[in-house]
Design a protein around this motif. Structure first.
Motif, PDB file in Angstrom:
ATOM      1  N   TYR A 345       0.821  -1.213   0.000  1.00  0.00           N
ATOM      2  CA  TYR A 345       0.000   0.000   0.000  1.00  0.00           C
ATOM      3  C   TYR A 345       0.856   1.265   0.000  1.00  0.00           C
ATOM      4  O   TYR A 345       0.486   2.273  -0.601  1.00  0.00           O
ATOM      5  CB  TYR A 345      -0.975  -0.019   1.175  1.00  0.00           C
ATOM      6  CG  TYR A 345      -2.044  -1.072   1.019  1.00  0.00           C
ATOM      7  CD1 TYR A 345      -2.997  -0.964   0.004  1.00  0.00           C
ATOM      8  CD2 TYR A 345      -2.086  -2.193   1.840  1.00  0.00           C
ATOM      9  CE1 TYR A 345      -3.964  -1.932  -0.182  1.00  0.00           C
ATOM     10  CE2 TYR A 345      -3.052  -3.169   1.672  1.00  0.00           C
ATOM     11  CZ  TYR A 345      -3.988  -3.041   0.654  1.00  0.00           C
ATOM     12  OH  TYR A 345      -4.941  -4.020   0.469  1.00  0.00           O
ATOM     13  N   ALA A 346       1.999   1.215   0.672  1.00  0.00           N
ATOM     14  CA  ALA A 346       2.901   2.380   0.649  1.00  0.00           C
ATOM     15  C   ALA A 346       3.388   2.634  -0.775  1.00  0.00           C
ATOM     16  O   ALA A 346       3.487   3.783  -1.224  1.00  0.00           O
ATOM     17  CB  ALA A 346       4.087   2.132   1.582  1.00  0.00           C
ATOM     18  N   GLN A 388      -3.957   5.041  13.465  1.00  0.00           N
ATOM     19  CA  GLN A 388      -5.243   5.626  13.845  1.00  0.00           C
ATOM     20  C   GLN A 388      -5.454   6.958  13.132  1.00  0.00           C
ATOM     21  O   GLN A 388      -6.577   7.309  12.759  1.00  0.00           O
ATOM     22  CB  GLN A 388      -5.312   5.819  15.365  1.00  0.00           C
ATOM     23  CG  GLN A 388      -6.689   6.238  15.866  1.00  0.00           C
ATOM     24  CD  GLN A 388      -7.788   5.256  15.453  1.00  0.00           C
ATOM     25  OE1 GLN A 388      -7.599   4.044  15.511  1.00  0.00           O
ATOM     26  NE2 GLN A 388      -8.932   5.779  15.007  1.00  0.00           N
ATOM     27  N   GLY A 389      -4.379   7.682  12.925  1.00  0.00           N
ATOM     28  CA  GLY A 389      -4.461   8.951  12.206  1.00  0.00           C
ATOM     29  C   GLY A 389      -4.674   8.784  10.711  1.00  0.00           C
ATOM     30  O   GLY A 389      -4.854   9.773   9.987  1.00  0.00           O
ATOM     31  N   MET A 390      -4.645   7.547  10.242  1.00  0.00           N
ATOM     32  CA  MET A 390      -4.838   7.282   8.806  1.00  0.00           C
ATOM     33  C   MET A 390      -6.252   6.831   8.492  1.00  0.00           C
ATOM     34  O   MET A 390      -6.589   6.593   7.325  1.00  0.00           O
ATOM     35  CB  MET A 390      -3.847   6.193   8.346  1.00  0.00           C
ATOM     36  CG  MET A 390      -2.393   6.585   8.509  1.00  0.00           C
ATOM     37  SD  MET A 390      -1.264   5.190   8.285  1.00  0.00           S
ATOM     38  CE  MET A 390      -1.445   4.871   6.544  1.00  0.00           C
ATOM     39  N   LEU A 398      -7.379   4.116   0.808  1.00  0.00           N
ATOM     40  CA  LEU A 398      -6.124   3.363   0.742  1.00  0.00           C
ATOM     41  C   LEU A 398      -5.387   3.399   2.080  1.00  0.00           C
ATOM     42  O   LEU A 398      -4.823   2.395   2.518  1.00  0.00           O
ATOM     43  CB  LEU A 398      -5.228   3.887  -0.388  1.00  0.00           C
ATOM     44  CG  LEU A 398      -4.018   2.998  -0.691  1.00  0.00           C
ATOM     45  CD1 LEU A 398      -3.703   2.990  -2.188  1.00  0.00           C
ATOM     46  CD2 LEU A 398      -2.772   3.431   0.075  1.00  0.00           C
ATOM     47  N   SER A 399      -5.392   4.555   2.736  1.00  0.00           N
ATOM     48  CA  SER A 399      -4.683   4.624   4.023  1.00  0.00           C
ATOM     49  C   SER A 399      -5.378   3.762   5.077  1.00  0.00           C
ATOM     50  O   SER A 399      -4.720   3.162   5.940  1.00  0.00           O
ATOM     51  CB  SER A 399      -4.565   6.063   4.507  1.00  0.00           C
ATOM     52  OG  SER A 399      -5.832   6.589   4.834  1.00  0.00           O
ATOM     53  N   ASP A 400      -6.705   3.668   5.012  1.00  0.00           N
ATOM     54  CA  ASP A 400      -7.430   2.765   5.915  1.00  0.00           C
ATOM     55  C   ASP A 400      -6.991   1.319   5.692  1.00  0.00           C
ATOM     56  O   ASP A 400      -6.998   0.491   6.614  1.00  0.00           O
ATOM     57  CB  ASP A 400      -8.939   2.858   5.680  1.00  0.00           C
ATOM     58  CG  ASP A 400      -9.487   4.251   5.922  1.00  0.00           C
ATOM     59  OD1 ASP A 400      -9.051   5.179   5.200  1.00  0.00           O
ATOM     60  OD2 ASP A 400     -10.339   4.413   6.809  1.00  0.00           O
ATOM     61  N   ALA A 403      -4.045   0.693   7.786  1.00  0.00           N
ATOM     62  CA  ALA A 403      -4.336   0.682   9.212  1.00  0.00           C
ATOM     63  C   ALA A 403      -4.983  -0.634   9.667  1.00  0.00           C
ATOM     64  O   ALA A 403      -4.659  -1.156  10.740  1.00  0.00           O
ATOM     65  CB  ALA A 403      -5.245   1.857   9.563  1.00  0.00           C
ATOM     66  N   ALA A 404      -5.899  -1.166   8.844  1.00  0.00           N
ATOM     67  CA  ALA A 404      -6.686  -2.330   9.283  1.00  0.00           C
ATOM     68  C   ALA A 404      -5.819  -3.536   9.635  1.00  0.00           C
ATOM     69  O   ALA A 404      -5.948  -4.095  10.735  1.00  0.00           O
ATOM     70  CB  ALA A 404      -7.725  -2.683   8.220  1.00  0.00           C
ATOM     71  N   PRO A 405      -4.950  -4.005   8.745  1.00  0.00           N
ATOM     72  CA  PRO A 405      -4.140  -5.176   9.115  1.00  0.00           C
ATOM     73  C   PRO A 405      -3.138  -4.887  10.229  1.00  0.00           C
ATOM     74  O   PRO A 405      -2.857  -5.766  11.055  1.00  0.00           O
ATOM     75  CB  PRO A 405      -3.437  -5.561   7.805  1.00  0.00           C
ATOM     76  CG  PRO A 405      -3.515  -4.376   6.929  1.00  0.00           C
ATOM     77  CD  PRO A 405      -4.735  -3.630   7.334  1.00  0.00           C
ATOM     78  N   VAL A 406      -2.600  -3.667  10.283  1.00  0.00           N
ATOM     79  CA  VAL A 406      -1.619  -3.342  11.322  1.00  0.00           C
ATOM     80  C   VAL A 406      -2.289  -3.352  12.691  1.00  0.00           C
ATOM     81  O   VAL A 406      -1.826  -4.014  13.637  1.00  0.00           O
ATOM     82  CB  VAL A 406      -0.958  -1.978  11.044  1.00  0.00           C
ATOM     83  CG1 VAL A 406      -0.098  -1.550  12.238  1.00  0.00           C
ATOM     84  CG2 VAL A 406      -0.117  -2.039   9.776  1.00  0.00           C
TER      85      VAL A 406
END
Length: 430
Positions: A345-346, A388-390, A398-400, A403-406
């Motif tokens: 994703y990055a 959380q800020g993403m 895309l930023s979510d 966050a979800a797997p992390v």
């Protein structure tokens, strides 16, 4: 039939052509009843087609699960301006491989679904935006479309109905972000594939500034069957809120990975054990990602309780997404797998939004540090704070997806992070 494996527990509606090259031949497709739904739809008003699809309860199969008939009803009823139907065939979520099989084995099913949907939303032009790397699927789809034109099923005066609808197959250039609906529209217009702020929504201002509806390949593939047999027929499968069948792409640690079409609400544990033949070597299950790499991981206990529909996945803290089930056995390194997802994703971030551009990059750096045994306890808190800020702070999701797997991996498998930060906690350490 599933592909490449078969299960007696499948309900084959849209996948019945998988593995049969003759299904691609126009004459064979017509002999088997193909384009009959289009003929029926052209004899109905656009509103009547929409009502039938609403009655079926069909929800978008691209991930969001929005009701398809309701989405179509948002389109303007006047036809003074051009309307567009956009088929999102830019399948690129890691772990997802269903749409390419639908295009590869049954291209006319998709073309017929597109033409019916175009009639319903009063569009005279369909764009099928196909992932550029799908060389074979692109060629098969383009050849089928030429046959459909030659047979009078697309183009001017379709089947003598007086209705004219053109279809164009467009090849993308391989950017994940172009699978996001507004990024797709930007790319289709010849611009860089950047997502757009909503509102305005595509039904008001879409491709080329005209009202547009975007549907996924699997969604449109189901439409001919619904129009032919009726919305109530489609509701015989699935649940009250998630009716119908769904293709599940299963990968990872199972004996028989592949595409399986099952009723929504099917138990996840039975999908792994019965349909996919269980885990190789009799190993224990550690984690599952039920909906593609952008949704939260769940552990073995959640897996046993998870029903594969939109509501069932939410109940155990994850999402159905595009139903790409990734299975990990007890030998899987969760931190490594999450780092690999975050790296994807990055790399694919378009860079427009700071939380995504910076957050994804820093998340990857920290995960690499932890994986290399150089992490600290503060790194875990920092990962949670950054991700959380993403969530919900960017133009697209895309930023979510980072966050979800992390976040879910830290919540469910914190010990795996700790074992890398504190080597004495590693399993088997003296």
């Amino acid at each position: 039939m599933a592909y490449p494996y078969v299960s007696e527990r499948e309900t084959r509606v849209i996948s019945r052509g998988f593995g049969d090259p003759m299904q691609r031949v126009l004459d064979i497709y017509v002999q088997r009843g193909g384009y009959g739904a289009l003929r029926k739809a052209l004899g109905l008003s656009p509103g009547e087609v929409i009502e039938e699809v609403k009655r079926s309860g069909l929800r978008g199969r691209g991930g969001a699960g929005f009701p398809t008939g309701l989405k179509w009803s948002f389109m303007p009823k006047e036809s003074r301006r051009e309307h567009y139907l956009l088929c999102n065939a830019d399948e690129s979520e890691p772990g997802t491989f269903k749409d390419r099989e639908l295009m590869r084995w049954d291209p006319h099913q998709l073309i017929e679904g597109c033409l019916i949907a175009a009639h319903a939303i009063r569009s005279s032009h369909v764009y099928i935006y196909c992932r550029g790397e799908f060389f074979e699927a692109n060629q098969i789809l383009a050849r089928a479309l030429e046959d459909a034109y030659a047979g009078g099923f697309a183009g001017d005066d379709i089947m003598g109905s007086g209705r004219s609808i053109d279809v164009t197959v467009v090849q993308g250039a391989g950017a994940y972000i172009c699978g996001e609906e507004t990024g797709l529209m930007s790319s289709l217009e010849g611009k860089r594939g950047l997502p757009r702020v909503k509102p305005p929504f595509p039904a008001a201002v879409g491709a080329f500034g005209a009202p547009s509806t975007i549907n996924n390949v699997e969604t449109l593939a189901a439409v001919p069957h619904i129009v032919s047999n009726g919305g109530d027929w489609y509701r015989q499968w699935g649940t009250e809120r998630s009716p119908g069948t769904k293709l599940f792409c299963v990968s990872g640690h199972v004996n028989r990975p592949g595409n399986y079409e099952l009723p929504l609400g099917f138990p996840l544990q039975e999908l792994i054990d019965d349909v996919c033949g269980g885990i190789p070597g009799g190993k224990a299950l550690k984690a599952v990602i039920p909906g593609g790499s952008s949704v939260p991981l769940i552990d073995a206990a959640d897996t046993r309780a998870c029903a594969l529909d939109y509501e069932g996945c939410l109940e155990v803290g994850t999402m159905l997404g595009c139903a790409s089930v990734i299975v990990m056995d007890e030998s899987a390194d969760v931190v490594k797998q999450v780092r690999r997802m975050a790296e994807f994703y990055a790399h694919e971030s378009c860079g427009q939004c700071t939380p995504c551009r910076e957050g994804a990059a820093w998340t990857v750096r920290i995960l690499r540090r932890i994986e290399a045994g150089r992490g600290t306890m503060e790194d875990i808190d920092t990962l949670m704070e950054i991700t959380q800020g993403m969530v919900g702070t960017t133009i697209c999701v895309l930023s979510d997806s980072v966050a979800a797997p992390v976040q879910s991996s830290i919540e469910k498998f914190r010990d795996e992070y700790l074992s890398l930060i504190r080597p004495e906690h590693r399993v088997g350490a003296a």
